[in-house]
Design an enzyme around this catalytic site. Structure first.
Site, mmCIF file in Angstrom:
data_model
loop_
_atom_site.group_PDB
_atom_site.id
_atom_site.type_symbol
_atom_site.label_atom_id
_atom_site.label_comp_id
_atom_site.label_asym_id
_atom_site.label_seq_id
_atom_site.Cartn_x
_atom_site.Cartn_y
_atom_site.Cartn_z
ATOM 1 N N GLU A 211 -37.919 -18.294 50.066
ATOM 2 C CA GLU A 211 -37.845 -19.197 48.984
ATOM 3 C C GLU A 211 -39.117 -19.913 48.785
ATOM 4 O O GLU A 211 -39.522 -20.382 47.620
ATOM 5 C CB GLU A 211 -36.949 -20.119 48.886
ATOM 6 C CG GLU A 211 -35.550 -19.567 48.899
ATOM 7 C CD GLU A 211 -34.510 -20.685 49.017
ATOM 8 O OE1 GLU A 211 -34.047 -20.970 47.892
ATOM 9 O OE2 GLU A 211 -33.761 -21.003 50.092
ATOM 10 N N ALA A 254 -37.122 -26.982 53.105
ATOM 11 C CA ALA A 254 -37.645 -27.115 51.842
ATOM 12 C C ALA A 254 -38.908 -28.036 51.914
ATOM 13 O O ALA A 254 -38.749 -29.113 52.326
ATOM 14 C CB ALA A 254 -36.523 -27.585 50.968
ATOM 15 N N GLU A 269 -38.380 -29.465 60.244
ATOM 16 C CA GLU A 269 -37.759 -30.480 59.074
ATOM 17 C C GLU A 269 -38.268 -30.303 57.624
ATOM 18 O O GLU A 269 -39.361 -30.280 57.444
ATOM 19 C CB GLU A 269 -37.813 -31.693 59.410
ATOM 20 C CG GLU A 269 -36.843 -32.588 58.828
ATOM 21 C CD GLU A 269 -37.162 -34.227 59.187
ATOM 22 O OE1 GLU A 269 -36.373 -34.954 59.484
ATOM 23 O OE2 GLU A 269 -38.302 -34.601 59.187
#
Length: 327
Positions: A211, A254, A269
């Protein structure tokens, strides 16, 4: 014949035939290969062949394929490219395109193909719905198309095209084909989601979810997930020389970033950017540079918001990929 060095497991000679687009000055601007043979050859070169040679090589007729496209002001010609040793540097644009084709079609693995110096053959190309051309030809191309009642769309202006216009490897899901460049090596089971980007020279080695961004030179191991907005540092644009390899079953959260290699079963993280020179606090009280932890497995990199530091502690693991999506 496939010639291998048993120590390096390296491909050597390659012969391929296909079509090249040549501008009005005789300069190659792109090449696509229709068939590849692995054989010992004694030189690296690209030469024009006739339609009969190409037809015999392919085992089917391509007569009439050579042409001049006056709309784009380019010639389409049959070519043959040979590369004596894929570990040697490229010598021409067609040589570069063959190497990228070998990677995206998974005929060769990233370690078998030398991509050093490929940007030396940089040609900026407008990738139009009527075919590739030089950027300065776009306005004329668009005008003539309008006169014929047609629209021209521009997919990008960049040296290398999207992979799916040249190669569609089996067992791969790509949500946005614009975000995967020719020369990316995507293993069976790779899912590139909408925001994922795989640059030329990046690679995955098994079922993975992408992603985030994979830059040139980055490798992601089987079972790993690169989260939305995450960035893995490459070696282009004058950056560092350290190659970033992500191990098996890792999770890069992310909007995180990684500038060092990770071993297996590591977690970074969300929002944490681990650069090589970052001070990292260990569970035993030591403070080391992140580069000192490169390649080590079973680590969780996280931020301590109260103390304003980054820690590396034993990883608790994570649930892993949903393999139903990667079959």
């Amino acid at each position: 014949m496939l010639h291998q060095d048993h120590n390096k497991n390296a491909l050597r000679g390659v012969t391929a035939m296909g079509l090249a687009t040549v501008d009005a000055n005789g300069r190659f601007i792109e090449a696509r290969y229709l068939k590849i043979g692995l054989d010992d050859v004694d030189q690296t070169l690209t030469e024009r062949v006739d339609e009969n040679d190409l037809s015999q090589f392919l085992g089917r007729s391509v007569f009439g394929i050579t042409r001049y496209d006056d709309r784009r002001d380019v010639h389409i010609i049959p070519i043959q490219t040979t590369i004596r040793d894929l570990q040697e540097q490229s010598v021409s644009l067609c040589d570069v395109y063959l190497r990228l084709h070998l990677l995206s079609s998974r005929v060769a693995t990233p370690g078998q193909v030398n991509l050093a110096g490929v940007l030396d053959f940089f040609v900026n190309v407008a990738w139009t719905s009527l075919g590739p051309c030089l950027p300065e030809r776009v306005e004329g191309l668009r005008h003539n198309a309008w006169l014929d009642g047609r629209e021209v769309t521009i997919g990008g202006v960049w040296p290398f095209p999207r992979m799916t216009d040249y190669v569609v490897p089996c067992g791969v899901k790509i949500m946005n084909s614009e975000n995967v460049r020719l020369g990316a090596y995507l293993a069976n089971g790779t899912n590139v989601l909408g925001g994922g980007f795989c640059n030329t020279g990046s690679s995955t080695l098994g079922a993975t979810a992408v992603e985030g961004r994979l830059s040139l030179g980055v490798t992601v191991g089987e079972g790993s997930h690169i989260g939305g907005g995450a960035s893995l540092m490459g070696t282009t644009s004058g950056g560092g020389k350290q190659i970033v390899n992500i191990g098996r079953n890792c999770l890069v959260g992310a909007n995180a970033g990684v500038g060092i290699s990770l071993g297996d079963n590591c977690i970074v993280e969300a929002g944490c950017y681990v650069t090589a020179g970052l001070p990292v606090h260990l569970a035993d009280g030591r403070i080391v540079k992140a580069s000192d932890l490169a390649g080590k497995s079973d680590l969780l990199f996280r931020r301590d918001a109260f103390r304003g530091i980054v820690e590396a502690v034993p990883s608790p693991g994570w649930s892993g990929l949903n393999m139903k999506l990667h079959q």
